[in-house]
Design a protein around this motif. Structure first.
Motif, PDB file in Angstrom:
ATOM      1  N   GLN A  83       0.806  -1.216   0.000  1.00  0.00           N
ATOM      2  CA  GLN A  83       0.000   0.000   0.000  1.00  0.00           C
ATOM      3  C   GLN A  83       0.845   1.275   0.000  1.00  0.00           C
ATOM      4  OE1 GLN A  83      -3.610  -0.219   2.655  1.00  0.00           O
ATOM      5  NE2 GLN A  83      -2.427  -1.891   3.510  1.00  0.00           N
ATOM      6  N   SER A  85      -2.766  -0.211   9.747  1.00  0.00           N
ATOM      7  CA  SER A  85      -3.749  -0.225   8.670  1.00  0.00           C
ATOM      8  C   SER A  85      -4.925  -1.086   9.097  1.00  0.00           C
ATOM      9  CB  SER A  85      -3.070  -0.766   7.418  1.00  0.00           C
ATOM     10  OG  SER A  85      -3.964  -1.338   6.535  1.00  0.00           O
ATOM     11  N   ALA A 122      -8.846  -2.810   7.827  1.00  0.00           N
ATOM     12  CA  ALA A 122      -9.769  -3.121   6.737  1.00  0.00           C
ATOM     13  C   ALA A 122     -11.023  -2.267   6.807  1.00  0.00           C
ATOM     14  CB  ALA A 122     -10.139  -4.601   6.770  1.00  0.00           C
ATOM     15  N   VAL A 151      -6.138  -2.763   4.392  1.00  0.00           N
ATOM     16  CA  VAL A 151      -6.261  -4.152   4.831  1.00  0.00           C
ATOM     17  C   VAL A 151      -5.808  -4.175   6.280  1.00  0.00           C
ATOM     18  CG1 VAL A 151      -5.798  -5.048   2.526  1.00  0.00           C
ATOM     19  CG2 VAL A 151      -3.907  -4.669   4.126  1.00  0.00           C
ATOM     20  N   ASP A 152      -6.133  -5.214   7.002  1.00  0.00           N
ATOM     21  CA  ASP A 152      -5.740  -5.231   8.405  1.00  0.00           C
ATOM     22  C   ASP A 152      -4.232  -5.384   8.581  1.00  0.00           C
ATOM     23  OD1 ASP A 152      -8.162  -4.794   9.653  1.00  0.00           O
ATOM     24  OD2 ASP A 152      -8.734  -6.897   9.565  1.00  0.00           O
ATOM     25  N   GLY A 186      -3.887  -8.586  11.254  1.00  0.00           N
ATOM     26  CA  GLY A 186      -3.560  -8.952   9.879  1.00  0.00           C
ATOM     27  C   GLY A 186      -2.261  -9.725   9.760  1.00  0.00           C
ATOM     28  N   PRO A 226       1.600  -7.993   5.952  1.00  0.00           N
ATOM     29  CA  PRO A 226       1.499  -6.611   5.474  1.00  0.00           C
ATOM     30  C   PRO A 226       2.720  -5.788   5.871  1.00  0.00           C
ATOM     31  CG  PRO A 226      -0.577  -7.294   6.447  1.00  0.00           C
ATOM     32  CD  PRO A 226       0.410  -8.408   6.717  1.00  0.00           C
TER      33      PRO A 226
END
Ligand SMILES: Nc1ncnc2c1ncn2[C@@H]1O[C@H](COP(=O)(O)OP(=O)(O)O)[C@@H](O)[C@H]1O
Ligand SMILES: Nc1ncnc2c1ncn2[C@@H]1O[C@H](COP(=O)(O)OP(=O)(O)O)[C@@H](O)[C@H]1O
Ligand SMILES: Nc1ncnc2c1ncn2[C@@H]1O[C@H](COP(=O)(O)OP(=O)(O)O)[C@@H](O)[C@H]1O
Lengths: 454, 112, 454, 454, 112, 112
Positions: free
Chosen positions: A174, A359, A361, A367-368, A374, A378
């Motif tokens: 991201q 981050s 969701a 997204v988590d 998550g 990530p």
């Protein structure tokens, strides 16, 4: 969607304004009075050259990702859309918007090498640098290239495999509005150039304090203002057909990115001031201006991926860490004159990496992250992306920087540097406040203020 | 003729001017200067760096005076500019051979 | 309605820009060179704190008017929507817009107490003050609370009864964009604080003239620019479903509010200059900058309620009356340093009250005022609203102001005040114009300007 | 089309901001420190007066082209829509937008006559001048009058006949956003006034260099920013019914005009800097600011008529020619103080005339010019239009200028001019940088910069 | 008592200050001035016009000193401010009749 | 050696400089000062308050000269700076014991 389109016209205009005059002011105010014009000219010059380069081959290198145009996912063919040939008029506003990002990224670098660089060398450096460092990274991150591709050749798939059934990477990297492409890129370029070019005469010995903090504060304010174009304009539509869903997305996602941008920046300003208060006993105006920029930098990649609490956390971290980071140049002796490394590189890393943590969701584009259950992936993708961007930017800058060092040379003469680069490179001096009222009333006036009889 | 030069604290300038005016001094030349002395300047802080400002702003007053008035004028300045705190400044007197008023060409006492 | 939505993104950005950098410049330029940074910091600091407070409980206290949430029509429950929990993403832009109003209201106050207040006390004052004075008044006027409620418990119904059949008050109180909530509120707060805190050392004896009028003029210009967001963005839809009627309303009402804002401001600038010309023999640039702000303030509540002639009348009255009012502080000896009372309180009252005179039903949001045959009632409602707002603001400010006076204390040391607050509170000085060209060429240059041979 | 409408709200706000504060800063920075306030006030004053005049009779004189309202194609009836009587609310935004054009045109003139003119005379000049010169030319070019009429009485038909079958002129004169009405008009007015009013004392002997180039650079940057409203907002719809076609036109044409505006301006900045580099050995910051304005001026009439290459050509020509033209005043001895003639008249002519060369039918609003096979006629029409505008502006300005010369008089006293117009006309001085930190640290600080221990 | 006045290049100010401090000078008054001499200023260029700047920025230092120290102090300044290039400046010495410290009223040697 | 100090109107500076140059003066030190005297300053007006500006901007010129040239130089300044209106300023002459050129160490006449 003409409303969205109108917003893009506004956003492109805002981001252009971020470089000239906002960044020029922010940097100009921090430089010494004998070099403010040169400092501002570096932004003006970057604007002029990058605009021309962008319409010629910049857009094409970034977004002409047609069949066979993409070179190893690293950049696209500069000639496919050369001179915007074949680009629809209705896409011009997006060209415009992206162009202004390239402009400001190049201009950001100038703060690291203030007061000592030949203006002509800078004017040659900029177009080559954006070609080797900016356009490729923009392609990799936003143009469907290596860092963002969700196919099997993208960085994410290389790390964590690929969901062949749905033809999509398992983990989504991201970068909403340019943490890597803009800030890490410019920050690394600044650092490499500083090491290549060397310190200002007297660095660490003479005081080189800001000559006009009111300019810096105007600049910080206008940067914040313009940044709404930068971040909020960076929305990408899920459907993309201009239908109801796009409109609904526009009318909710932009609110979130606007809000996160503001909340993180407020938190960063406070965090910077608190660090100063604790450490030095007082918070400074330069600290508040710097905190603003640190917050804006860090929330840039994250503004679509977090909720307001996430934004506050990222802003606070960025404000505090950058406040500490700007002192490092004295410890390690590199003259990052106006703290491009301390603010943009550090802030860009903070934002890019913390997406992996906070981050969620529940945010429109998120997204988590780790803290939202998550897992580590990530975070790892974000770190890997940041690292790749750093390596690319360092290599590209080294090439261009060395090229210029060996040909035109970077530095002005030592005597000229003492004398002041404004005179020497531009034949001008910024201020001539003269024998006018400027000083007449300085010593005070004869007598008291009296109300004028009404 | 004498030249009286006084270096004083800026916020005392108005008082000194008024006191001299009351005594009958009709002219003087003033400038902003920076003083270096026992009184120390401030520390300024910019992004992780401290700057010691060695200099303190002062006002310098120059008055050309008749020999006879010298002592009075020095006395007035010394008294009016006094706060008793470090940095109040200095007054010094030096000889002048002649002074001319540009407008009229008048010399010495007549030129004041 | 994505066009309207785009306009709201713009408007929120504009109003944020009004505080930083516009108001900071307007005030900064008027202060002395030894306190310009502190003055600007008060705006920057207000921005940072109010943003955070607003997303936490400010929006909730103003607009969470669900069942049982409203406390006697005075404010709403701070916890219902705490941290924007439960607020739709599609409403974020309205939160953003309203947030910027709270920010600038707090920042406006700072002009009254320039040069003498501990920065830390200010930073504590601001969040408490908005909580006790701003959020309640905003709720009362815009959140359906006591001052605007059209039900039987509203101020208007208490005064003039209630049309039970249609469940609506007989007389409509009007405040389009914040004459009471913003300007009267800030003006009263300024006055109360000045009385609590006292005068600057040397007030009325030493000259305390503006140190850099070019900053003030930039500020005034940017305030005007930003005010288009402030006023024009304050449209409220009759239908509110985003249908044809809303679009039509958007495309006509905003034109009127834009135009009235501009026309009134132009008239106010001229009126201020004419007062000066008549009284002092010359019109000043500070007068033109001040006239701009006076006009903008006065037209704020009225911009939807009057036609162009009404706008001219209100602007002229505000320009002339504020020009006279700013001298009162010398007569009565209260040190409203940068004329927050003289401009915002007086201008806010002028605008709020004159709606009762020159409002017209032919304007998109107006009812007929006294001069348009609407009788005395509209005037009485406006006056009553203004008075209530003044009392509330005075009481709330007194509480917070005293609290701080008794704990942290407001004033910096006398010596520090003489020395200059920028050094003392922030460790900085605004300018270091140095030995550069700044002064080299002051004495003139050797010789004549000669054309460069082409 | 509420998106387009939102863009017009933005555009009108942008163009207002171009005069105050942008132009005021651009000019103010270039003047001497003893006259900066007066210079800025000339823009502020023009804004206030033209706004009022415009709502009263300006819009009517330009656009009330109903039956019998048009006087020989030269201007429309000032009373038909006096005070916006009868103008739909939904048209107010267009009134607003056009109003801001009249404002800046008048304000532009002030740069030619800096430092020496009674403020009261200026305030009387402005409303009469817009009435005699601006409103008629705006009517002729945009209001369907003589210079743009496509019927048999228009200039084009007089030159090249008329396509009676289709009721349209054979050759289309082009002025997208005001090359003639705004820039040629202001440039000619500046020249005529300079000749009427005479030189500043000491012109050509004393140095009269810019007193604060940072202001000029802020001004140039904000002008560029605002110019997006100016040019991009000037779209005229082919259908005009707000339907699909209009939306499509909006979403493509505006992208092109935005892009051309930016590209031409970048090219002009570079061209100006290159002329300086070649001629004087160094490019200046004033040159880059001036190049920006020259490029913006020249692309103004052409931004809808050319492709990006055409924009680059026009920008380059304007930058280079204006850079050479600003020196002429020393050769011919007219004191066009801040180069209104050299930049606006020359740049306006360059843009207006070059449309005849590089305009292309592939651009949204263009026809093929000479270099695109369109023959000589487009060029001739453009030249004729420019000439007519110059003659009209010269005559109108001469009338107003003489009127004032013979009644109020233009010049302040010689002594006052030496003393400084800020004191004399406004009773103020711009700067009072005082005994604060401003100078304390000038001589350097005691010692080295040391990192604060973290 | 003597008054030593030195006009030097701005970037030498720090060195001179340090050298004088080392010698034991506890106070001085400095100001920014413009010098006119063999060293010429620059040419500035603004929109097609050239401006010759005749003046060069200098720092003036004034120190009231004891007769006995005069020569040493002049020597220190001359040595420290020296670069060997045109424009290094001048130092001159003039007689002073008396100097007073405003804070205490001390005179002459005691006032330094 | 003498020190000639002149306080003149700013717009006369160029004329004085040219006249001195023509006479052969190769160096001088100038500064911006504020004058207080018969010539009064202006009144400024800010938002309902008036400020009397007591001071008027002046230029101070300091020239170290040979004893022999003193009278001529004073004469040139007095003549060139003359406008005949109040505020033309003063010129005064004071004794100098020695002057040194920093660049070369030359003394007195050789140092000019
Ligand atoms: N020897 C000196 N020669 C010239 N000026 C001096 C000298 N000593 C001090 N001054 C001036 O007097 C000012 C006050 O001196 P300082 O030592 O700070 O305090 P005090 O005079 O109270 O002892 C200094 O800032 C400086 O401008
Ligand atoms: N006769 C003089 N009287 C006063 N100041 C002088 C005189 N001559 C030179 N100066 C000062 O000394 C400075 C240096 O002089 P200059 O002639 O440029 O170089 P140098 O001293 O190396 O020969 C000048 O800028 C001026 O400030
Ligand atoms: N006694 C004095 N000592 C020093 N400077 C003086 C004295 N009197 C006047 N001056 C300076 O001379 C300037 C001109 O004096 P002023 O009284 O205004 O006019 P004039 O010299 O024409 O009588 C003053 O502004 C001040 O700078």
């Amino acid at each position: 969607m003409d409303g969205y389109y109108a917003w893009m016209l506004v956003s492109a205009s805002f981001v252009l304004m971020m470089t000239v005059p906002a960044l020029a002011l922010f940097y100009g105010g921090m430089s010494r009075s004998k070099s403010v014009l040169n400092m501002m000219m570096m932004s003006f010059g970057a604007l002029a050259t990058v605009v021309l380069v962008y319409v010629l081959w910049g857009w094409s290198m970034t977004y002409s990702a047609g069949a066979g145009d993409d070179v190893a996912g690293l950049f696209a063919n500069p000639f496919t859309l050369f001179g915007l040939e074949g680009v629809e008029f209705s896409s011009y506003v997006f060209v415009a918007f992206q162009m202004t990002f390239a402009v400001i990224t190049a201009a950001l670098i100038s703060g690291a090498i203030a007061d000592r660089v030949k203006f002509s060398s800078w004017m040659v450096f900029v177009p080559i640098w954006v070609t080797l460092s900016y356009f490729p990274l923009a392609h990799m991150v936003w143009g469907g290239g290596f860092l963002s591709a969700l196919n099997e050749n993208g960085l994410s798939s290389l790390l964590f495999g690929w969901d062949a059934a749905n033809s999509i990477a398992n983990v989504l990297p991201q970068d909403y509005a340019g943490g890597t492409v803009v800030h890490i890129n410019a920050g690394v370029a600044g650092l490499v150039l500083v090491l290549l070019i060397g310190k200002r005469l007297g660095f660490g010995k003479e005081p080189m304090k800001p000559h006009n903090l009111t300019l810096t504060m105007i600049g910080a304010g206008l940067l914040w203002f313009g940044w709404f174009g930068f971040n909020v304009g960076s929305i990408v539509f899920i459907e993309g057909d201009g239908g109801e869903k796009d409109i609904a997305q526009f009318m909710s996602e932009t609110g979130v990115t606007w809000m996160n941008t503001t909340v993180a920046t407020a938190a960063a300003m406070l965090a910077w001031l608190i660090v100063e208060k604790v450490r030095d006993g007082k918070g400074t105006s330069l600290g508040s201006a710097s905190g603003i920029v640190a917050g804006l930098v860090a929330i840039t990649p994250a503004c679509g991926a977090v909720d307001v609490y996430g934004a506050i956390v990222i802003g606070t971290a960025a404000g505090a860490l950058c406040a500490l980071a700007v002192g490092l140049k004295y410890r390690y002796g590199y003259d990052d004159s106006l703290d491009v490394v301390g603010v943009h590189l550090v802030g860009g890393i903070v934002g890019t990496v913390m997406i992996g943590l906070v981050s969620t969701a529940s945010a429109p584009g998120g997204v988590d992250g780790l803290l939202y259950g998550g897992g580590l992936k990530p975070l790892v993708v974000q770190v890997a992306t940041a690292l790749f961007a750093m390596v690319w930017a360092a290599a590209a800058t080294l090439v261009v920087g060395l090229l210029i060092k060996l040909t035109l040379g970077w530095r002005i003469d030592e005597e000229d540097e003492v004398e002041g680069i404004d005179f020497v490179e531009h034949g001008e001096s910024a201020y001539d406040l003269g024998t006018s009222g400027a000083r007449r009333s300085v010593l005070g006036t004869g007598s008291t203020a009296t109300e004028v009889s009404a | 003729m004498k030249l009286v030069t006084a270096v004083i604290k800026p916020h005392k300038w108005e008082d000194v001017r008024e006191a001299l005016e009351a005594f009958g001094v009709t002219g003087m030349t003033v400038s902003e200067v920076s003083g270096y002395g026992r009184q120390k300047g401030h520390t300024e802080v910019y992004r992780g760096a401290e700057y010691d400002i060695a200099l303190v702003p002062k006002i310098r007053i120059e008055i050309v005076v008749d020999d006879a008035d010298t002592e009075d004028i020095v006395g007035i300045i010394t008294k009016t500019a006094h706060t008793g705190r470090i940095g109040d400044g200095k007054v010094w007197v030096s000889p002048i051979e002649t002074v001319i008023r540009v407008r009229t060409g008048d010399k010495d006492a007549a030129a004041l």
